[in-house]
Design a protein around this motif. Structure first.
Motif, short mmCIF file in Angstrom:
data_model
loop_
_atom_site.label_atom_id
_atom_site.label_comp_id
_atom_site.label_asym_id
_atom_site.label_seq_id
_atom_site.Cartn_x
_atom_site.Cartn_y
_atom_site.Cartn_z
N PHE A 548 0.80 -1.22 0.00
CA PHE A 548 0.00 0.00 0.00
C PHE A 548 0.84 1.27 0.00
O PHE A 548 0.38 2.32 -0.43
N THR A 549 2.04 1.20 0.50
CA THR A 549 2.90 2.39 0.54
C THR A 549 3.95 2.40 -0.56
O THR A 549 4.83 3.26 -0.58
N SER A 550 3.86 1.45 -1.48
CA SER A 550 4.80 1.39 -2.60
C SER A 550 4.27 2.22 -3.76
O SER A 550 3.06 2.36 -3.94
N ASP A 551 5.17 2.77 -4.54
CA ASP A 551 4.80 3.60 -5.69
C ASP A 551 4.64 2.71 -6.92
O ASP A 551 5.60 2.12 -7.40
N PRO A 552 3.41 2.61 -7.46
CA PRO A 552 3.19 1.76 -8.64
C PRO A 552 3.93 2.25 -9.88
O PRO A 552 4.10 1.50 -10.83
N GLU A 553 4.39 3.50 -9.88
CA GLU A 553 5.12 4.04 -11.03
C GLU A 553 6.63 3.82 -10.92
O GLU A 553 7.37 4.16 -11.84
#
Length: 734
Positions: A548-553
């Motif tokens: 949830f705190t990871s950047d999908p980009e």
């Protein structure tokens, strides 16, 4: 031609890198840039359908390219109410349409912006209620400070020159410190009660006899000489201090607690025998409040109104004070007949019993009436001007919307001017550089978050953890996962359980303000995981927080790693920032950032699959199967998708005639081949697709000596039972 096995293994060894390479292709990059730049400018479904380039991009991303021509049909899909199982998109067997509708904010049940969402409204009302309980706690802390401080006072000026102490003394007696000067209070505190000419004994210094009685009471609680010095060792004796603190602790809380009620009752029994006139009642705010509460009289009744009721029975009847007045022995002028007490023993007991039975009525009435009124008024607010207009024309007996909101967030009603409050409510609470952010006061930020006004005072969508379209999509997916394939009583029970789980999900997700809130609720996280075809038993809280705190980009981030990819589509639709807090930066009119990124990701997958399929259709099928496998909940999902079914039939060398069999029989045969739950396990899916690749290559004469051929002779742990082999043999012989 490259073998299916080699093509599949090469593409999936590092999918993030593979997709990044596709994204750099000129045509793909151009299409994606156009989409990302223009989708945020779309205001409604008609604008979206009118932009052929945007529309076509999205249709390809969701595998609906062959339906691009059917705009009227797709408009019905995009405007379907996904919360209604009978809506157009939900009635279609192909799940792609529901996913497509959920990716945009055009659905029919996308509600118009409101000044407060139900969750915001409930939060404000809840905090408003809690503020009354907090008053008692804060009163105790203030009293502890006063108790220590007053023993150090050596002169009357120590009190009158201290705003905190002056407020404490006056508030304890129900007086507003802002309307009383320092010199006036000093004159009261230095008065000699035994001197008929002293300040408090001179009636002309006071607006009424009841006011005079109140200030006499204050003077009696301190030991100051006329020159302001101490008449004893301390400003108050231990008994005087205890009495004043008790008065403060029971006056400050707006609503009475049980402990306060008991204390008030004891005070009443101690003081009622000392009462010699009606002014002695009204001059003691604590005593007067007690009597009004006991007889259910409006707390705003004044001393003058009480005196009028004592002197005029008709007035007492009209104002509902007959019972209260009758409980006392006062003459019409407010005095007591010679030798008579203010109340008989029987009246004292009746008054006490009534108070202890009804002291909480004020709390219940205030909460019920104020909150009902608040909800009704807030529901009619369309602009910031409506908000302020509602405060200008409200019932005098109920708190205004502004008063309730300010109190809920710990802000004094006199702390802000109207212009300051307007700027706060029109400010962006999620931007630290905005006006409200610059104030560096979390109370104001929380207040701004509680309402949905934009910079011009118009309504904007509420910032919630999960967009409505995604919420409905999750409910639909969860329902399908839990009920698909069930019949009879098992299905009836499952449908009921799903309804209960969905209601809990909708109720709970509205309260979520951060990732921590979300992960603290296991029922909620389990629901979300199941809706996204992830077994909750396979995921721990730390992994979810990481997702949830990871950047999908971030191409090198967790969500783009083999272990994190299965969470990418799920977490991207939530409105959390990198710290796990709510953010409005992902919200847009037509498509939120999360679903835009998901659309871009799907477009890359579709482009990869199309390009690979141009040279070898087996690679396309394998890549498609890998992508869709996590969404499969039943063999019926496979049978409904020709591409998925093709992979299964090829992998297990099933005859083409099998598709002509009775659907139920087909399903039973497929269920014997492999457990559907294995399709949610990436490792098992990978093994299955390696076997598919080898079989496909062998059947099509492509690189039959590839490493994948070993799978045909033992590389797979999936086998067929004897009866299944017999059934297949019979099919082939037809």
């Amino acid at each position: 031609m490259i073998s299916t096995y080699l093509g599949y293994v090469t593409a999936t060894k590092d999918m993030a890198t593979t997709l990044a390479r596709v994204a750099k292709q000129a045509s793909v990059k151009s299409d994606q840039q156009y989409y990302d730049t223009h989708i945020g400018k779309i205001k409604n479904v008609d604008e979206f359908l009118a932009d052929q380039k945007l529309y076509s991009y999205a249709m390809k991303a969701y595998g609906l390219e062959d339906m691009t021509y059917a705009k009227a049909f797709m408009k019905k899909v995009l405007t379907s109410d996904l919360s209604n199982s009978s809506s157009f998109a939900n009635k279609l067997n192909d799940n792609r349409y529901r996913q497509f509708a959920a990716a945009f904010n055009f659905t029919a049940n996308s509600t118009k912006p409101a000044a407060q969402s139900d969750a915001q409204k409930n939060d404000t009302i809840g905090l408003y209620e809690r503020s009354f309980a907090n008053e008692a706690t804060l009163a105790k802390k203030e009293s502890a400070f006063y108790s220590s401080w007053i023993d150090k006072a050596t002169n009357v000026d120590d009190i009158v020159n201290s705003t905190r102490m002056r407020d404490y003394v006056l508030t304890a007696h129900g007086l507003d410190a802002t309307h009383i000067s320092k010199s006036f209070l000093k004159s009261v505190l230095t008065s000699d009660l035994n001197d008929p000419n002293s300040f408090v004994n001179t009636a002309s210094n006071f607006s009424s006899t009841s006011a005079q009685a109140t200030y006499k009471l204050i003077a009696s609680e301190f030991g100051f000489k006329p020159d302001g010095t101490l008449s004893g060792a301390t400003a108050q004796t231990a008994q005087q201090k205890e009495a004043l603190i008790s008065r403060y602790d029971n006056t400050v809380p707006t609503l009475t607690t049980l402990a306060s009620a008991t204390s008030n009752d004891q005070y009443y029994h101690q003081q009622i025998g000392k009462v010699r006139s009606a002014d002695d009642i009204t001059g003691d705010n604590r005593l007067f409040s007690y009597v009004k509460s006991a007889f259910g009289v409006n707390s705003k009744v004044t001393a003058k109104q009480f005196s009028l009721a004592v002197s005029d029975k008709n007035y007492a009847f009209v104002t509902g004070m007959t019972e209260m007045v009758s409980a006392f022995n006062f003459s019409p002028d407010g005095s007591l007949p010679a030798g008579q007490p203010a109340q008989t023993d029987a009246s004292i007991k009746t008054t006490s019993d009534k108070y202890m039975a009804h002291y909480a009525d004020a709390r219940q009435t205030l909460f019920k009436d104020a909150e009902t009124h608040y909800a009704a008024v807030v529901g009619k607010i369309k602009t910031i001007n409506d908000f302020f207009a509602a405060n200008d024309f409200q019932s005098k007996d109920l708190p205004t919307v502004q008063e309730m909101a300010l109190r809920a967030y710990g802000i004094d009603k006199n702390e802000l001017s109207r212009e300051q409050l307007r700027k706060i409510l029109e400010s962006d609470p999620y931007d630290s550089k905005s006006y409200v952010g610059s104030l560096k006061d979390q109370r104001f930020v929380d207040l701004a978050k509680a309402f949905n006004f934009d910079s011009k005072g118009h309504l904007r969508p509420a910032v919630e953890a999960l967009p409505l379209a995604s919420m409905n999509s999750f409910v639909s997916a969860y329902s399908k996962a839990k009920t698909f394939g069930l019949t009879g009583q098992m299905r009836e029970k499952a449908v009921k359980d799903v309804k209960d789980a969905a209601n809990n999900f909708i109720k709970s997700i509205g309260k979520v303000k951060s990732v921590d809130d979300l992960l603290a609720d296991k029922k909620l996280t389990d629901f979300i995981l199941v809706a996204n075809n992830i077994d909750p038993k396979t995921v721990d809280k730390n992994t979810l927080k990481k997702a949830f705190t990871s950047d999908p980009e971030d191409a090198k981030g967790f969500l783009n790693s083999p272990a994190g990819q299965k969470f990418k589509a799920m977490v991207s639709v939530f409105n959390f920032d990198s710290k796990g807090n709510l953010t409005n930066s992902k919200i847009s009119t037509s498509q939120n950032k999360g679903t835009r990124l998901a659309t871009d990701d799907l477009y890359l997958h579709q482009s990869l699959e199309s390009q690979q399929g141009a040279s070898n259709d087996g690679i396309r099928l394998a890549l498609y199967f890998q992508r869709k496998a996590p969404q499969v909940n039943s063999v019926y999902d496979i049978m409904a998708d020709p591409a998925l079914y093709n992979v299964i039939k090829t992998t297990f060398s099933l005859p083409s005639a099998m598709s002509n069999m009775d659907v139920t029989r087909q399903a039973k045969m497929l269920e014997k081949l492999f457990p559907v739950k294995d399709l949610h396990d990436p490792a098992k899916v990978n093994n299955l697709l390696k076997r598919f690749s080898a079989v496909y290559d062998a059947a099509n004469g492509v690189n039959t000596n590839s490493p994948g051929s070993a799978i045909l002779t033992g590389g797979s742990n999936i086998g067929m039972s004897a009866d299944l082999l017999l059934s297949i043999a019979q099919l082939r012989s037809r």
